[in-house]
Design an enzyme around this catalytic site. Sequence first.
Site, mmCIF file in Angstrom:
data_model
loop_
_atom_site.group_PDB
_atom_site.id
_atom_site.type_symbol
_atom_site.label_atom_id
_atom_site.label_comp_id
_atom_site.label_asym_id
_atom_site.label_seq_id
_atom_site.Cartn_x
_atom_site.Cartn_y
_atom_site.Cartn_z
ATOM 1 N N LYS A 16 37.830 -12.074 40.481
ATOM 2 C CA LYS A 16 38.420 -12.168 41.722
ATOM 3 C C LYS A 16 39.125 -10.743 42.155
ATOM 4 C CE LYS A 16 39.149 -16.926 41.731
ATOM 5 N NZ LYS A 16 38.611 -17.498 40.480
HETATM 6 C C1 LIG Z 1 37.521 -18.313 40.348
HETATM 7 C C2 LIG Z 1 36.446 -18.075 39.023
HETATM 8 C C3 LIG Z 1 35.342 -18.525 39.116
HETATM 9 C C4 LIG Z 1 34.691 -19.475 40.249
HETATM 10 O O1 LIG Z 1 34.427 -18.839 41.292
HETATM 11 P P1 LIG Z 1 34.296 -19.570 42.655
HETATM 12 O O2 LIG Z 1 34.040 -18.535 43.531
HETATM 13 O O3 LIG Z 1 35.385 -20.457 42.866
HETATM 14 O O4 LIG Z 1 33.117 -20.495 42.397
HETATM 15 C C5 LIG Z 1 34.556 -18.223 37.813
HETATM 16 N N1 LIG Z 1 35.157 -17.553 36.794
HETATM 17 C C6 LIG Z 1 36.352 -17.057 36.958
HETATM 18 C C7 LIG Z 1 36.741 -16.235 35.754
HETATM 19 C C8 LIG Z 1 37.219 -17.376 38.013
HETATM 20 O O5 LIG Z 1 38.562 -16.737 37.970
#
Ligand SMILES: *Cc1c(COP(=O)(O)O)cnc(C)c1O
Length: 461
Positions: A112
């Site tokens: 993120k």
């Molecule tokens: C948010 C997140 C995901 C999922 O991603 P999306 O864009 O919500 O599908 C997968 N792995 C981690 C570590 C995350 O923080």
Amino acid sequence: MRYISTRGGVAPLTFSEAVMMGLGTDGGLLLPEQIPSIDDATLNSWSRLSFPDLAKEVVGLFVGDSDIPAADLDQLIEQSFASFNHSDVTPVVKVGDRYILELFHGPTLAFKDVALQFLGNIFEYILAKKGGELNIVGATSGDTGSAAIYGVRGRKGIQIFILHPSGRVSPIQEKQMTTVLDDNVHNIAIEGTFDDGQAIVKQLFNDLAFKKKFHLGAVNSINWARILAQIVYYFYAWGRVKKDGKKKVTFSVPTGNFGDIFAGYMAHRMGLPVEQLILATNRNDILSRFFNSGTYRAGSVTPTISPSMDIQVSSNFERYLYYLLDEDSEKLKFLMGELNSDDGFTVSDDLLARSKPLIWARAVSEDETEDTIKRVFKEDGYILDPHSAVGVCAAEGRSGVVCLATAHPAKFGQAVTKAIGRAPDVPKALQGVMDRPARCMVLPASLDSVQGYIQKVLRAE
Ligand SMILES: *Cc1c(COP(=O)(O)O)cnc(C)c1O
């Protein structure tokens, strides 16, 4: 480039306006009016670019010089990825017969960061130009709050309030958030659950007078700028893997809110040679049920060892559905309305068939996740975090797949230690975090107390 809403009720916006709006005022999600298309010559020239230079090209197509001058945008992009601790930003490594696209070299060690470092810079830039302010409020179960905090710490014109359930996030997650001591960062530990926190945030946003008066905003995964930043690494990974002779590439994406995989879908629509997008979910499998049966129905959330994918409905899915429905806002609104019923909605077989073969979905169990961590460590000496392991497991049996690694294993040390019998090495960014001074406000889990606190802080500004 102009932006419109999936639900058809927002007049075309500039990129800056779309970023500041976040969720469409008609309840829909914002999308570019057209998807830019990349010819082969451009694609090939992109494959030689560094990550920041590639980001300038990709992002530039979606912004437009009259909105943000190219020189400014380039500088914002440089700044956004300078905070990563790997010179490739998102390196691709060969592990056994697959590739791992490591997205976890940002300041909080989760993918993120790629989007939120960029979003923080964009917010600050737009606010400085317009002379506004933004007060971000959000609730976290532990994993994503820190990426949001690191995205906006120290930024002018922005305050951030993140609620977490007191004593119910892991000690390291708590410290990752509360040791950020910038004046504009306000951690709130509420005496309740994550659901309590989320309900309070929802109520705050529903109080429209309060929301307007105090310029409340969100950084949730529906912001277009987040998707945009994520498109870049699909092109980047293709460029790295292409050198090994692969032209069309399959990506496996650990999925929760559908933001990450939607970025891959956009890259494909722009002309990136994508063979398939593997949509990997954990036991919270609303999306894999949709792609296998055509029925989209909210379930209850079951906690897993990949908690950032524990979702009930997938907030970005609406964007994909809009395209699946040939950009028909009326049909889309009808289906989204159906979602509120117990049965959700079911699309026709014809419509579902159109999602194939590009998207292929599979749900992965807790045991399979743990086994995958164990097996990849034993066979290839590489340590996956549980989220990344879900993606690797779903890609099993195929070679040359690019598997997105979304978190550093040290962030989920407990689950990883259980799988491989030893703790993963703790990278520099996490070392010492337990001993650093922290600041956090503990409040009862009530709207009044949280609202009162936010008011007090903002009035003192
Ligand atoms: C948010 C997140 C995901 C999922 O991603 P999306 O864009 O919500 O599908 C997968 N792995 C981690 C570590 C995350 O923080």
